[in-house]
Design a protein around this motif. Structure first.
Motif, PDB file in Angstrom:
ATOM      1  N   ALA A   1      10.957  18.691   3.631  1.00  0.00           N
ATOM      2  CA  ALA A   1      10.408  18.132   4.862  1.00  0.00           C
ATOM      3  C   ALA A   1       9.539  16.927   4.521  1.00  0.00           C
ATOM      4  CB  ALA A   1       9.584  19.174   5.612  1.00  0.00           C
ATOM      5  N   VAL A   2       9.478  15.981   5.451  1.00  0.00           N
ATOM      6  CA  VAL A   2       8.714  14.750   5.243  1.00  0.00           C
ATOM      7  C   VAL A   2       7.821  14.499   6.451  1.00  0.00           C
ATOM      8  CG1 VAL A   2       8.836  12.261   4.814  1.00  0.00           C
ATOM      9  CG2 VAL A   2      10.613  13.768   3.888  1.00  0.00           C
ATOM     10  N   PHE A   3       6.567  14.153   6.169  1.00  0.00           N
ATOM     11  CA  PHE A   3       5.647  13.704   7.217  1.00  0.00           C
ATOM     12  C   PHE A   3       5.339  12.244   6.952  1.00  0.00           C
ATOM     13  CE2 PHE A   3       1.598  12.566   8.980  1.00  0.00           C
ATOM     14  CZ  PHE A   3       1.617  13.133  10.246  1.00  0.00           C
ATOM     15  N   SER A   4       5.519  11.406   7.977  1.00  0.00           N
ATOM     16  CA  SER A   4       5.278   9.967   7.842  1.00  0.00           C
ATOM     17  C   SER A   4       4.215   9.527   8.833  1.00  0.00           C
ATOM     18  CB  SER A   4       6.570   9.181   8.093  1.00  0.00           C
ATOM     19  OG  SER A   4       7.589   9.588   7.211  1.00  0.00           O
ATOM     20  N   ASN A   5       3.209   8.824   8.330  1.00  0.00           N
ATOM     21  CA  ASN A   5       2.168   8.250   9.177  1.00  0.00           C
ATOM     22  C   ASN A   5       2.477   6.769   9.345  1.00  0.00           C
ATOM     23  OD1 ASN A   5      -0.117   7.316  10.445  1.00  0.00           O
ATOM     24  ND2 ASN A   5      -1.554   8.363   9.089  1.00  0.00           N
TER      25      ASN A   5
ATOM     26  N   LEU B   1       4.903  19.484  -3.606  1.00  0.00           N
ATOM     27  CA  LEU B   1       4.351  18.504  -2.670  1.00  0.00           C
ATOM     28  C   LEU B   1       4.272  17.151  -3.362  1.00  0.00           C
ATOM     29  CD1 LEU B   1       3.044  17.959   0.129  1.00  0.00           C
ATOM     30  CD2 LEU B   1       0.830  18.483  -0.942  1.00  0.00           C
ATOM     31  N   TRP B   2       4.811  16.125  -2.701  1.00  0.00           N
ATOM     32  CA  TRP B   2       4.810  14.758  -3.202  1.00  0.00           C
ATOM     33  C   TRP B   2       4.082  13.850  -2.209  1.00  0.00           C
ATOM     34  CZ3 TRP B   2       8.127  13.551  -7.578  1.00  0.00           C
ATOM     35  CH2 TRP B   2       8.981  14.598  -7.966  1.00  0.00           C
ATOM     36  N   PHE B   3       3.694  12.663  -2.699  1.00  0.00           N
ATOM     37  CA  PHE B   3       3.056  11.663  -1.839  1.00  0.00           C
ATOM     38  C   PHE B   3       3.550  10.284  -2.237  1.00  0.00           C
ATOM     39  CE2 PHE B   3      -0.272   8.415  -1.406  1.00  0.00           C
ATOM     40  CZ  PHE B   3      -0.521   8.471  -0.049  1.00  0.00           C
TER      41      PHE B   3
ATOM     42  N   ASN C   1       3.438   8.821   3.193  1.00  0.00           N
ATOM     43  CA  ASN C   1       4.226  10.008   3.483  1.00  0.00           C
ATOM     44  C   ASN C   1       3.831  11.183   2.606  1.00  0.00           C
ATOM     45  OD1 ASN C   1       6.419   8.497   5.091  1.00  0.00           O
ATOM     46  ND2 ASN C   1       6.528   7.480   3.111  1.00  0.00           N
ATOM     47  N   TYR C   2       3.921  12.377   3.193  1.00  0.00           N
ATOM     48  CA  TYR C   2       3.946  13.622   2.425  1.00  0.00           C
ATOM     49  C   TYR C   2       5.407  14.074   2.350  1.00  0.00           C
ATOM     50  CZ  TYR C   2      -1.001  15.151   2.142  1.00  0.00           C
ATOM     51  OH  TYR C   2      -2.327  15.303   1.828  1.00  0.00           O
ATOM     52  N   HIS C   3       5.777  14.664   1.229  1.00  0.00           N
ATOM     53  CA  HIS C   3       7.105  15.257   1.071  1.00  0.00           C
ATOM     54  C   HIS C   3       6.922  16.660   0.494  1.00  0.00           C
ATOM     55  CE1 HIS C   3       8.749  11.041   1.008  1.00  0.00           C
ATOM     56  NE2 HIS C   3       7.611  10.824   0.373  1.00  0.00           N
ATOM     57  N   MET C   4       7.465  17.677   1.145  1.00  0.00           N
ATOM     58  CA  MET C   4       7.476  19.029   0.591  1.00  0.00           C
ATOM     59  C   MET C   4       8.933  19.391   0.321  1.00  0.00           C
ATOM     60  SD  MET C   4       5.621  21.744  -0.296  1.00  0.00           S
ATOM     61  CE  MET C   4       4.185  22.130   0.719  1.00  0.00           C
ATOM     62  N   PHE C   5       9.305  19.452  -0.981  1.00  0.00           N
ATOM     63  CA  PHE C   5      10.706  19.678  -1.333  1.00  0.00           C
ATOM     64  C   PHE C   5      10.855  20.853  -2.288  1.00  0.00           C
ATOM     65  CE2 PHE C   5      11.484  15.946   0.895  1.00  0.00           C
ATOM     66  CZ  PHE C   5      12.854  15.711   0.977  1.00  0.00           C
ATOM     67  N   ARG C   6      12.045  21.431  -2.251  1.00  0.00           N
ATOM     68  CA  ARG C   6      12.336  22.528  -3.157  1.00  0.00           C
ATOM     69  C   ARG C   6      12.116  22.083  -4.593  1.00  0.00           C
ATOM     70  NH1 ARG C   6      14.643  26.908  -0.838  1.00  0.00           N
ATOM     71  NH2 ARG C   6      15.629  26.600   1.213  1.00  0.00           N
ATOM     72  N   GLU C   7      11.649  23.011  -5.398  1.00  0.00           N
ATOM     73  CA  GLU C   7      11.411  22.719  -6.803  1.00  0.00           C
ATOM     74  C   GLU C   7      12.701  22.192  -7.441  1.00  0.00           C
ATOM     75  OE1 GLU C   7       8.798  24.972 -10.113  1.00  0.00           O
ATOM     76  OE2 GLU C   7      10.496  26.101  -9.320  1.00  0.00           O
ATOM     77  N   GLY C   8      12.580  21.089  -8.158  1.00  0.00           N
ATOM     78  CA  GLY C   8      13.735  20.496  -8.819  1.00  0.00           C
ATOM     79  C   GLY C   8      14.455  19.452  -8.003  1.00  0.00           C
ATOM     80  N   VAL C   9      14.047  19.272  -6.737  1.00  0.00           N
ATOM     81  CA  VAL C   9      14.669  18.259  -5.876  1.00  0.00           C
ATOM     82  C   VAL C   9      13.651  17.146  -5.621  1.00  0.00           C
ATOM     83  CG1 VAL C   9      15.748  17.779  -3.646  1.00  0.00           C
ATOM     84  CG2 VAL C   9      16.101  20.005  -4.754  1.00  0.00           C
TER      85      VAL C   9
END
Length: 203
Positions: free
Chosen positions: A143-147, A35-37, A83-91
Motif C-alpha cells: 500500500a502507498v500513501f501519497s501527500n 515500511l519505506w519512505f 510517500n509512505y510505502h508498506m510492502f511485503r517483505e522482499g518486495v
C-alpha cells in the motif's frame, strides 16, 4: 525434575493487555512487511528516485507493527510530495520489482480538507494489508500513501493486472475499508492514471 525446576521451566505468558511495557506474548503476522519512505519532489531521474527510496523498518508481529506505527510521523504530517510505502517483505515498492512488474494499483484521492481524518483511512488500509483481510490477499503487494499539494492519495498495489476477479475483489474490499461511495479505478503500472484513459477496472 523437582517442582521448583518444573515451575522455572514454565514461563508465564504475559500479554500486552496486562502490561504494555512488560510482556512476552507476540502475535506473528502471516507475512513480514517493510515500511519505506521517499520524497519524489527531489527526484529528477529514475536513478535518483531509486536512491531516494529509503527502507525504514521491517516487522513480523502485530506488536512490532503498533510499535512502529505509533513512533513514526502520521501520514498527514509527511512533507508535501512524499510517500509512505508498506510492502511485503522482499518486495520493493517499484514497478520494476518482479512481484509488481505485471501488476497495477487501486487508488483513491481524498481532498486535503479531510485533514487528520486521512490518517484513519491509511491505518485501516494498513491493517487490511497486514491482517490479510482481502479475499485475494496473496495478490496484494503493498500500500502507498501519497501527500500531494492538492490531495492525499491511498493506493493498494496488486501483482497480477490480468486477473480481473482477483483485482476486483481487492478493489471492492479496499472501497469498504476506506468507507467511500465513489468509484475506484485500477491502473496497470506504467499507465497514465491522470488521464484516466488506461483504467482497466472500476468498482
Amino acid at each position: 525434575m523437582t517442582e521448583t525446576e518444573q515451575n522455572s521451566s514454565v514461563q508465564e505468558t504475559k500479554t500486552v493487555l496486562a502490561d504494555a511495557s512488560d510482556f512476552n506474548a507476540v502475535h506473528a503476522l502471516n507475512s513480514g512487511w517493510t515500511l519505506w519512505f521517499d520524497n519524489p519532489s527531489r527526484r529528477t531521474t529514475s536513478v535518483n528516485w531509486t536512491a531516494n527510496l529509503k527502507k525504514i523498518v521491517s516487522m513480523k508481529t502485530v506488536e512490532e507493527f503498533w510499535g512502529i506505527y505509533n513512533n513514526v510521523a502520521m501520514a498527514s504530517d509527511l512533507p508535501s510530495g512524499s510517500n509512505y510505502h508498506m510492502f511485503r517483505e522482499g518486495v520493493r515498492p517499484e514497478w520494476e520489482d518482479p512481484a509488481n512488474a505485471n501488476g497495477g494499483r487501486w487508488g483513491y484521492q481524498f481532498q486535503r480538507s479531510i485533514g487528520e481524518k486521512v490518517n484513519e483511512h491509511w491505518l485501516h488500509t494498513l491493517l487490511a494489508c497486514i491482517g490479510e483481510t482481502f479475499e485475494s490477499s496473496e495478490d496484494v503487494c503493498g500500500a502507498v500513501f501519497s501527500n500531494r499539494k492538492n490531495c492525499f492519495r491511498v493506493a493498494v498495489w496488486t501483482r497480477n493486472a490480468g486477473d480481473r476477479e482477483s483485482c476486483e475483489n481487492i478493489g471492492r474490499h479496499l472501497k469498504a475499508v476506506l468507507g467511500v461511495n465513489h468509484t475506484l479505478e485500477y491502473f496497470p503500472h506504467g499507465g497514465d492514471s491522470k488521464s484516466g484513459s488506461n483504467a482497466v477496472y472500476t468498482v
